[in-house]
Design a protein around this motif. Structure first.
Motif, PDB file in Angstrom:
ATOM      1  N   PHE C  22     -52.750 -49.360-175.814  1.00 50.63           N
ATOM      2  CA  PHE C  22     -52.882 -50.614-176.559  1.00 50.63           C
ATOM      3  C   PHE C  22     -51.867 -50.684-177.693  1.00 50.63           C
ATOM      4  N   GLY C  23     -51.668 -49.555-178.387  1.00 55.40           N
ATOM      5  CA  GLY C  23     -50.681 -49.536-179.465  1.00 55.40           C
ATOM      6  C   GLY C  23     -49.284 -49.804-178.950  1.00 55.40           C
ATOM      7  N   LEU C  24     -48.939 -49.162-177.825  1.00 53.04           N
ATOM      8  CA  LEU C  24     -47.601 -49.391-177.261  1.00 53.04           C
ATOM      9  C   LEU C  24     -47.434 -50.842-176.814  1.00 53.04           C
ATOM     10  N   TYR C  25     -48.515 -51.415-176.277  1.00 51.37           N
ATOM     11  CA  TYR C  25     -48.465 -52.830-175.856  1.00 51.37           C
ATOM     12  C   TYR C  25     -48.210 -53.730-177.056  1.00 51.37           C
ATOM     13  N   VAL C  26     -48.922 -53.456-178.156  1.00 50.07           N
ATOM     14  CA  VAL C  26     -48.740 -54.289-179.349  1.00 50.07           C
ATOM     15  C   VAL C  26     -47.317 -54.180-179.872  1.00 50.07           C
ATOM     16  N   ILE C  27     -46.742 -52.963-179.806  1.00 45.10           N
ATOM     17  CA  ILE C  27     -45.377 -52.809-180.306  1.00 45.10           C
ATOM     18  C   ILE C  27     -44.376 -53.524-179.400  1.00 45.10           C
ATOM     19  N   PHE C  28     -44.473 -53.271-178.102  1.00 49.07           N
ATOM     20  CA  PHE C  28     -43.424 -53.782-177.217  1.00 49.07           C
ATOM     21  C   PHE C  28     -43.530 -55.280-176.967  1.00 49.07           C
ATOM     22  N   ASN C  29     -44.728 -55.859-177.194  1.00 49.45           N
ATOM     23  CA  ASN C  29     -44.846 -57.296-177.047  1.00 49.45           C
ATOM     24  C   ASN C  29     -44.875 -57.988-178.397  1.00 49.45           C
ATOM     25  N   GLY C  30     -44.312 -57.338-179.428  1.00 46.86           N
ATOM     26  CA  GLY C  30     -44.372 -57.910-180.765  1.00 46.86           C
ATOM     27  C   GLY C  30     -43.666 -59.234-180.875  1.00 46.86           C
ATOM     28  N   HIS C  31     -42.641 -59.487-180.035  1.00 47.98           N
ATOM     29  CA  HIS C  31     -41.894 -60.734-180.156  1.00 47.98           C
ATOM     30  C   HIS C  31     -42.537 -61.865-179.364  1.00 47.98           C
ATOM     31  N   VAL C  32     -43.549 -61.549-178.555  1.00 45.94           N
ATOM     32  CA  VAL C  32     -44.183 -62.605-177.757  1.00 45.94           C
ATOM     33  C   VAL C  32     -45.589 -62.900-178.258  1.00 45.94           C
ATOM     34  N   THR C  33     -46.397 -61.856-178.450  1.00 44.68           N
ATOM     35  CA  THR C  33     -47.785 -62.031-178.859  1.00 44.68           C
ATOM     36  C   THR C  33     -47.946 -61.578-180.311  1.00 44.68           C
ATOM     37  N   PRO C  34     -49.050 -61.944-180.957  1.00 41.77           N
ATOM     38  CA  PRO C  34     -49.289 -61.453-182.318  1.00 41.77           C
ATOM     39  C   PRO C  34     -49.293 -59.933-182.385  1.00 41.77           C
ATOM     40  N   GLY C  35     -48.796 -59.430-183.473  1.00 42.33           N
ATOM     41  CA  GLY C  35     -48.687 -57.980-183.613  1.00 42.33           C
ATOM     42  C   GLY C  35     -47.258 -57.656-183.981  1.00 42.33           C
ATOM     43  N   GLY C  36     -46.880 -56.430-183.763  1.00 42.52           N
ATOM     44  CA  GLY C  36     -45.539 -56.023-184.116  1.00 42.52           C
ATOM     45  C   GLY C  36     -45.514 -54.556-184.457  1.00 42.52           C
ATOM     46  N   GLY C  37     -44.417 -54.163-185.095  1.00 41.20           N
ATOM     47  CA  GLY C  37     -44.234 -52.744-185.363  1.00 41.20           C
ATOM     48  C   GLY C  37     -45.297 -52.148-186.252  1.00 41.20           C
ATOM     49  N   PHE C  38     -45.609 -52.845-187.336  1.00 37.96           N
ATOM     50  CA  PHE C  38     -46.542 -52.267-188.303  1.00 37.96           C
ATOM     51  C   PHE C  38     -47.934 -52.097-187.711  1.00 37.96           C
ATOM     52  N   GLN C  39     -48.426 -53.154-187.041  1.00 36.71           N
ATOM     53  CA  GLN C  39     -49.784 -53.091-186.493  1.00 36.71           C
ATOM     54  C   GLN C  39     -49.885 -52.046-185.389  1.00 36.71           C
ATOM     55  N   GLY C  40     -48.876 -52.040-184.498  1.00 37.26           N
ATOM     56  CA  GLY C  40     -48.901 -51.056-183.412  1.00 37.26           C
ATOM     57  C   GLY C  40     -48.811 -49.640-183.933  1.00 37.26           C
ATOM     58  N   GLY C  41     -47.956 -49.446-184.955  1.00 39.29           N
ATOM     59  CA  GLY C  41     -47.855 -48.113-185.548  1.00 39.29           C
ATOM     60  C   GLY C  41     -49.157 -47.671-186.172  1.00 39.29           C
ATOM     61  N   ALA C  42     -49.862 -48.620-186.809  1.00 37.90           N
ATOM     62  CA  ALA C  42     -51.158 -48.263-187.408  1.00 37.90           C
ATOM     63  C   ALA C  42     -52.177 -47.918-186.331  1.00 37.90           C
ATOM     64  N   ILE C  43     -52.127 -48.611-185.182  1.00 38.10           N
ATOM     65  CA  ILE C  43     -53.053 -48.275-184.090  1.00 38.10           C
ATOM     66  C   ILE C  43     -52.768 -46.865-183.594  1.00 38.10           C
ATOM     67  N   ILE C  44     -51.473 -46.538-183.435  1.00 36.09           N
ATOM     68  CA  ILE C  44     -51.148 -45.187-182.961  1.00 36.09           C
ATOM     69  C   ILE C  44     -51.547 -44.149-184.004  1.00 36.09           C
ATOM     70  N   GLY C  45     -51.398 -44.515-185.292  1.00 32.52           N
ATOM     71  CA  GLY C  45     -51.841 -43.600-186.336  1.00 32.52           C
ATOM     72  C   GLY C  45     -53.344 -43.365-186.299  1.00 32.52           C
ATOM     73  N   ALA C  46     -54.101 -44.382-185.846  1.00 27.99           N
ATOM     74  CA  ALA C  46     -55.557 -44.233-185.781  1.00 27.99           C
ATOM     75  C   ALA C  46     -55.966 -43.201-184.733  1.00 27.99           C
ATOM     76  N   ILE C  47     -55.066 -42.893-183.802  1.00 29.43           N
ATOM     77  CA  ILE C  47     -55.370 -41.843-182.821  1.00 29.43           C
ATOM     78  C   ILE C  47     -55.589 -40.505-183.531  1.00 29.43           C
ATOM     79  N   MET C  48     -54.842 -40.313-184.626  1.00 33.54           N
ATOM     80  CA  MET C  48     -55.022 -39.068-185.394  1.00 33.54           C
ATOM     81  C   MET C  48     -56.471 -38.927-185.866  1.00 33.54           C
ATOM     82  N   ILE C  49     -57.047 -40.071-186.300  1.00 34.16           N
ATOM     83  CA  ILE C  49     -58.441 -40.048-186.760  1.00 34.16           C
ATOM     84  C   ILE C  49     -59.357 -39.685-185.601  1.00 34.16           C
ATOM     85  N   ALA C  50     -59.089 -40.295-184.427  1.00 31.17           N
ATOM     86  CA  ALA C  50     -59.917 -39.986-183.255  1.00 31.17           C
ATOM     87  C   ALA C  50     -59.815 -38.505-182.914  1.00 31.17           C
ATOM     88  N   LYS C  51     -58.601 -37.977-183.012  1.00 24.51           N
ATOM     89  CA  LYS C  51     -58.385 -36.561-182.728  1.00 24.51           C
ATOM     90  C   LYS C  51     -59.149 -35.679-183.719  1.00 24.51           C
TER      91      LYS C  51
END
Lengths: 89, 170, 128
Positions: C22-51
């Protein structure tokens, strides 16, 4: 006393400068918003206008935002050192 | 729709400030973030809503909870009577066992020796547990609102079955 | 969390590839759908919390993450300068989509590294 006078003069200069360059016109902002909405897709071909604004019209701001994030992370690492754990830094 | 969300946000904010326990405050703060993200979504700002939902509702909630867990101090009042200073081997082993419990639960043990009666300690001090020694019989008093009440009971029944756990009511 | 539950670690082990996608999707589709680098990066950072919730052992070295973050910032600046030169000299016209995706990816990598540094540092090393 002297420090208070210096502070007063500085605040006065800042106020004068800010008041000369401050033009309260909501029309400019509205113009910029409508410009972005009208031309974003034509300029870059991307549908998400927010991305176009922060990566094309305002790219300079984005660069400094990234720099700010990095400075804050350096501060976090520096301040939280005393727990030990890693030898690096 | 948006009025309901805004009222929910205000209620969550008030509850986060007014609550008695810090943990509940953290949960209310997460609820507040979720509500305000929904409000952003209704105002046609999905980017901001996404960022708010991730940062405010996930990252900061877990970080606050971890911080609360790390900085918790577990105050043990050890009540000694008169000439018995609590330095003999049996008392020391009981205290060591309680410290082991604290380490296991990621708490910071703080032991205070006192000669005050139990009613005074309950009245005047912030305590987690009170330990009382009477004719070689140890009693542990714990308040009924304590979070660690079940963990302490399980631990003591395994490690030191001779100790009685008594629950203080409000 | 000294006694972490088997249930939690198993379910998080199933979930966290999905969060990553989901994080990679948000990053790579940042120019088409809502989201972008910051939001996707924060989602990937949240994986650390899950870990951390699944099993609390540090697995990313701080040194490595920090180097990646600094290198990403440098590449971002170089990319900005390059983009300026290319567009003013009109060597390449168009192809903004590639530039947007590349910038979003770099920003996402940088934010993910930053978030994981903060979480790792705070959760594992901060003791008193």
């Amino acid at each position: 006393m002297r420090r208070k006078v210096i502070a007063f003069v500085l605040i006065l200069i800042a106020g004068v400068i800010l008041l000369t360059y401050y033009t309260p016109s909501p029309t400019t902002e509205k113009m910029m918003a409508s410009y972005a909405m009208a031309n974003a897709e034509k300029d870059t071909g991307a549908q998400n206008i927010v991305t176009v604004v922060y990566l094309y019209y305002r790219y300079y701001d984005t660069l400094f935002e990234a720099l700010t994030l990095m400075v804050s992370i350096v501060a976090v690492i520096y301040i939280s050192y005393h727990g030990g754990g890693s030898s690096h830094e | 729709m948006i009025q309901v969300a805004l009222v929910l946000v205000i209620l969550a904010a008030l509850a986060a400030v007014q609550t008695r326990y810090l943990r509940h405050g953290v949960i209310y703060l997460g609820l507040f973030s979720l509500g305000i993200a929904f409000v952003y979504l209704l105002y046609n700002a999905p980017d901001v809503a996404l960022a708010e939902a991730i940062i405010g509702s996930t990252l900061s909630t877990v970080l606050f909870i971890v911080a609360l867990q790390k900085y918790k101090i577990f105050t043990i009042y050890y009540r000694v009577s008169g000439e018995d200073a609590g330095q003999d081997a049996a008392s020391q082993s009981v205290i060591k066992s309680l410290e082991k419990f604290c380490t296991k639960q990621e708490l910071e043990a703080q032991i205070i020796y006192t000669t005050e009666p139990i009613a005074d300690i309950v009245e005047n001090h912030q305590f987690s547990i009170i330990m009382n020694k009477q004719n070689m019989q140890y009693d542990v008093f714990i308040h009924e609102n304590n979070y660690k009440i079940d963990a302490l009971k399980t631990y003591l029944s395994q490690e030191l079955p001779s100790i009685n756990v008594k629950i203080l009511e409000d | 969390m000294s006694d972490h539950s088997q249930l939690l670690s198993r379910s998080i082990g199933i979930i966290y590839p999905i969060i990553l996608i989901f994080g990679l999707y948000v990053i790579f589709n940042g120019h088409v759908t809502p989201g972008g680098g910051f939001q996707g990066g924060a989602i990937i950072g949240a994986i650390m919390i899950a870990k951390y919730l699944a099993d609390p052992i540090p697995f990313l070295s701080l040194e490595w993450t920090q180097s990646v973050e600094k290198a990403t910032l440098l590449i971002l600046y170089v990319l900005a300068a390059l983009f300026c030169i290319v567009t003013t000299l009109q060597i390449v016209v168009g192809h903004f989509t590639i530039f947007l995706i590349l910038s979003n990816t770099l920003i996402g990598l940088k934010v993910a590294c930053g978030m994981s540094i903060i979480i790792n540092r705070f959760v594992y090393y901060e003791t008193r």
